[in-house]
Design a protein around this motif. Structure first.
Motif, PDB file in Angstrom:
ATOM      1  N   THR A 177       1.425  -1.488   0.142  1.00 21.75           N
ATOM      2  CA  THR A 177      -0.304  -0.032  -0.211  1.00 21.75           C
ATOM      3  C   THR A 177       1.202   1.190   0.446  1.00 21.75           C
ATOM      4  O   THR A 177       0.686   1.897  -0.893  1.00 21.75           O
ATOM      5  CB  THR A 177      -0.669  -0.191   1.073  1.00 21.75           C
ATOM      6  OG1 THR A 177      -1.932  -1.532   0.612  1.00 21.75           O
ATOM      7  CG2 THR A 177      -1.934   0.870   1.002  1.00 21.75           C
ATOM      8  N   LEU A 180       1.877   2.166  -3.534  1.00 18.67           N
ATOM      9  CA  LEU A 180       1.606   1.977  -4.158  1.00 18.67           C
ATOM     10  C   LEU A 180       0.903   3.917  -4.343  1.00 18.67           C
ATOM     11  O   LEU A 180       0.709   4.280  -4.452  1.00 18.67           O
ATOM     12  CB  LEU A 180      -0.210   1.617  -4.183  1.00 18.67           C
ATOM     13  CG  LEU A 180      -1.200   1.618  -4.815  1.00 18.67           C
ATOM     14  CD1 LEU A 180      -1.127   1.617  -6.494  1.00 18.67           C
ATOM     15  CD2 LEU A 180      -2.368   1.527  -4.542  1.00 18.67           C
ATOM     16  N   GLU A 181       0.873   4.694  -2.401  1.00 14.40           N
ATOM     17  CA  GLU A 181       0.763   5.481  -2.362  1.00 14.40           C
ATOM     18  C   GLU A 181       1.625   6.189  -3.198  1.00 14.40           C
ATOM     19  O   GLU A 181       1.641   7.678  -3.171  1.00 14.40           O
ATOM     20  CB  GLU A 181       0.456   5.314  -1.082  1.00 14.40           C
ATOM     21  CG  GLU A 181       0.284   7.217  -0.401  1.00 14.40           C
ATOM     22  CD  GLU A 181      -1.187   7.421  -1.137  1.00 14.40           C
ATOM     23  OE1 GLU A 181      -1.481   8.698  -1.382  1.00 14.40           O
ATOM     24  OE2 GLU A 181      -2.139   6.611  -0.951  1.00 14.40           O
ATOM     25  N   ALA A 183       3.453   5.222  -5.128  1.00 21.13           N
ATOM     26  CA  ALA A 183       3.901   6.179  -7.397  1.00 21.13           C
ATOM     27  C   ALA A 183       2.844   7.096  -7.038  1.00 21.13           C
ATOM     28  O   ALA A 183       2.470   7.595  -8.429  1.00 21.13           O
ATOM     29  CB  ALA A 183       3.326   4.700  -7.847  1.00 21.13           C
ATOM     30  N   ALA A 197      -4.473   5.114  -2.262  1.00 18.55           N
ATOM     31  CA  ALA A 197      -4.345   3.767  -2.205  1.00 18.55           C
ATOM     32  C   ALA A 197      -4.876   2.728  -1.694  1.00 18.55           C
ATOM     33  O   ALA A 197      -5.242   1.329  -2.420  1.00 18.55           O
ATOM     34  CB  ALA A 197      -2.597   3.625  -1.645  1.00 18.55           C
ATOM     35  N   ARG A 201      -6.048  -0.103  -3.763  1.00 18.12           N
ATOM     36  CA  ARG A 201      -6.094  -1.693  -4.095  1.00 18.12           C
ATOM     37  C   ARG A 201      -7.558  -2.472  -3.438  1.00 18.12           C
ATOM     38  O   ARG A 201      -7.762  -3.414  -4.017  1.00 18.12           O
ATOM     39  CB  ARG A 201      -5.245  -1.392  -2.391  1.00 18.12           C
ATOM     40  CG  ARG A 201      -5.396  -2.793  -1.870  1.00 18.12           C
ATOM     41  CD  ARG A 201      -4.019  -3.587  -1.042  1.00 18.12           C
ATOM     42  NE  ARG A 201      -4.223  -2.380   0.139  1.00 18.12           N
ATOM     43  CZ  ARG A 201      -5.579  -3.035   1.192  1.00 18.12           C
ATOM     44  NH1 ARG A 201      -5.616  -3.911   0.985  1.00 18.12           N
ATOM     45  NH2 ARG A 201      -6.076  -2.513   2.387  1.00 18.12           N
ATOM     46  N   ALA A 351      -5.572   3.450 -12.091  1.00 12.79           N
ATOM     47  CA  ALA A 351      -4.265   2.235 -11.329  1.00 12.79           C
ATOM     48  C   ALA A 351      -5.362   1.180 -10.966  1.00 12.79           C
ATOM     49  O   ALA A 351      -4.272   0.289 -10.470  1.00 12.79           O
ATOM     50  CB  ALA A 351      -4.199   3.071 -10.276  1.00 12.79           C
ATOM     51  N   LEU A 355      -3.722  -2.524 -11.760  1.00 16.57           N
ATOM     52  CA  LEU A 355      -3.900  -3.985 -10.336  1.00 16.57           C
ATOM     53  C   LEU A 355      -3.830  -5.050 -11.466  1.00 16.57           C
ATOM     54  O   LEU A 355      -3.590  -6.115 -10.787  1.00 16.57           O
ATOM     55  CB  LEU A 355      -3.739  -2.790  -9.237  1.00 16.57           C
ATOM     56  CG  LEU A 355      -2.950  -2.197  -8.682  1.00 16.57           C
ATOM     57  CD1 LEU A 355      -3.225  -1.736  -7.622  1.00 16.57           C
ATOM     58  CD2 LEU A 355      -1.396  -3.078  -8.511  1.00 16.57           C
TER      59      LEU A 355
END
Length: 465
Positions: A177, A180-181, A183, A197, A201, A351, A355
């Protein structure tokens, strides 16, 4: 004497302080042996009831060892020609990973107050020790032959991932997480879903769950159509009860593979059924395939026609991620004042789609493999095409859905949020508990427990309610 009896011997320091490590080592060995027994017992049972079996007990044990290795993704060689066999029975792999994760989690919980992580490493070492014995038993000449170093490396890698997931699962999720945050934080300010994030997810997980449900529906529909056809049952069912039981067991352990193949079919690219053969809703081209019940579910060769309707299922799977992100965009995440801008909401949907596409590509690659050399060198989805199709479907549907949900919630502030993930999770948990209670009651009745003991039966019924 009082000092000796009052001393906590099992937790004593010094030379007895190594016992937790030994216990963890034995936990890894026990977990591996339980998984191996789950494969060996049915194989030996089928060998016992099979009349005029070609191989002896050593051949049955070798087959069980090969299946255990295949369940971990370790390929084996078959026959004198050493044809590759690398199709992973995902059900065996999931069971092994779940058991090992639970064992590592228990060991990590026991050693939470102790320095170091030697206990968790000992679980992995014990599991790998059993893997060494299995590979050694399956390494010599025979119908199925393991490749020592590659197979050991694959089993060690899978076991390591399962141990880390069991011992540090929350830390791993938090790390993913965080990545991802970071990014998302690199996006331009108007398109930056700050603090989104977790929502991204969750949306990706919802998309993956929807795609798996689509694959299950495709598989169930194929089974219904195959049962309604007049082609008859495959010839493998003509070999007697032992052959039927063996085919059904193999079909069971390959059921997750079939669900993933069905998801790839619904996405559009379909899956390969050998060299030059493809099964997709657009067009199906088939060649000779082994006589097996799961292969009997393949559609008839030719253009897709009405079968293109299955492409609606991935579109439906993208609705829930869009609702999740629309809700997150309105509520505002990470302390940001006000809701996300429309560009940030769209970026979060893209995003989540990426994923989901990465996960679909990985699972598609795991579900396929080789059954032999030559024409059967690859069966299953093509990972890259499957991942691109999953990402595209999710992005195309989830992005407008998220924007529409955001617009509606902002326009009507008093409207109820269309999707409450926590409420859905609580409802799913309640249904799972009810299903487990009913399954426990059914197993208890079938095993004869509680018969003649009214108190036990009433207590079980009370728990089920």
């Amino acid at each position: 004497m009082t000092q000796l009896t009052g001393r906590p011997i099992l937790g004593a320091p010094g030379e007895l302080g190594a016992r937790p490590v030994l216990s963890a080592l034995l936990a890894g060995v026990r977990t591996a042996l339980l998984g191996l027994c789950a494969v060996t017992v049915p194989v030996l049972g089928l060998w016992v009831v099979t009349p005029n079996a070609d191989a002896g007990a050593s051949g049955a044990l070798r087959l069980a060892a090969a299946l255990w290795l295949l369940g971990h993704g370790a390929p084996v060689l078959r026959g004198a020609a050493e044809a590759p066999l690398s199709v992973t029975p995902l059900l065996l792999g999931l069971l092994a990973a779940a058991q090992l994760s639970r064992a590592a989690g228990r060991v990590a919980a026991r050693g939470a107050g102790r320095p170091g992580r030697s206990g968790v490493r000992a679980v992995w070492a014990g599991y790998c020790a059993v893997a060494c014995a299995v590979v050694a038993q399956c390494a010599g000449a025979g119908e199925f032959r393991a490749r020592v170093l590659p197979d050991l490396a694959v089993v060690a890698l899978v076991a390591g991932a399962a141990v880390v997931a069991g011992a540090r699962g929350r830390a791993v999720v938090a790390g993913v997480t965080g990545l991802l945050e970071r990014a998302l934080a690199r996006l331009p300010e108007p398109a930056r879903p700050t603090g989104g994030a977790v929502a991204v997810r969750v949306a990706a997980q919802a998309a993956g769950t929807g795609l798996l449900a689509a694959g299950g529906l495709v598989l169930a529909g194929g089974a219904v159509l195959a049962a309604a056809s007049t082609s008859g049952a495959p010839g493998v069912f003509d070999g007697g009860p032992a052959a039927v039981a063996g085919v059904l067991l193999v079909s069971l352990v390959l059921l997750p593979n079939a669900v993933l193949w069905g998801a790839a079919y619904a996405l559009g690219p379909g899956f390969a059924a050998g060299e030059g053969a493809v099964v997709s809703p657009v067009r199906t081209v088939l060649g000779p395939v082994p006589e097996f019940p799961l292969f009997a579910l393949f559609p008839e060769p030719g253009a897709g026609g009405w079968r293109l309707v299955v492409c609606v299922l991935p579109a439906l799977a993208g609705v829930v991620p869009g609702l999740v992100l629309g809700r997150a965009a309105v509520l505002g995440q990470g302390g940001r004042p006000g809701p996300w801008p429309p560009a940030a909401t769209a970026a979060a949907a893209v995003a989540a789609a990426l994923l989901a596409g990465v996960a679909a590509a990985g699972l598609g690659g795991l579900s396929g493999g080789a059954l032999a050399a030559g024409r059967m060198a690859w069966l299953g989805p093509v990972p890259w095409w499957t991942g691109l199709a999953a990402a595209a479907w999710t992005a195309v549907v989830a992005t407008p859905t998220a924007l529409l949900a955001r617009f509606r919630l902002l326009r009507e502030p008093g409207v109820r949020v269309p999707l409450v993930p926590r409420a859905l999770a609580l409802r799913a948990h309640r249904w799972a508990l009810l299903l487990r209670a009913r399954a426990h009651r059914a197993v208890t009745r079938l095993s004869g427990l509680g018969v003649g003991t009214p108190g036990a039966g009433a207590d079980g019924a009370g728990r089920a309610r």
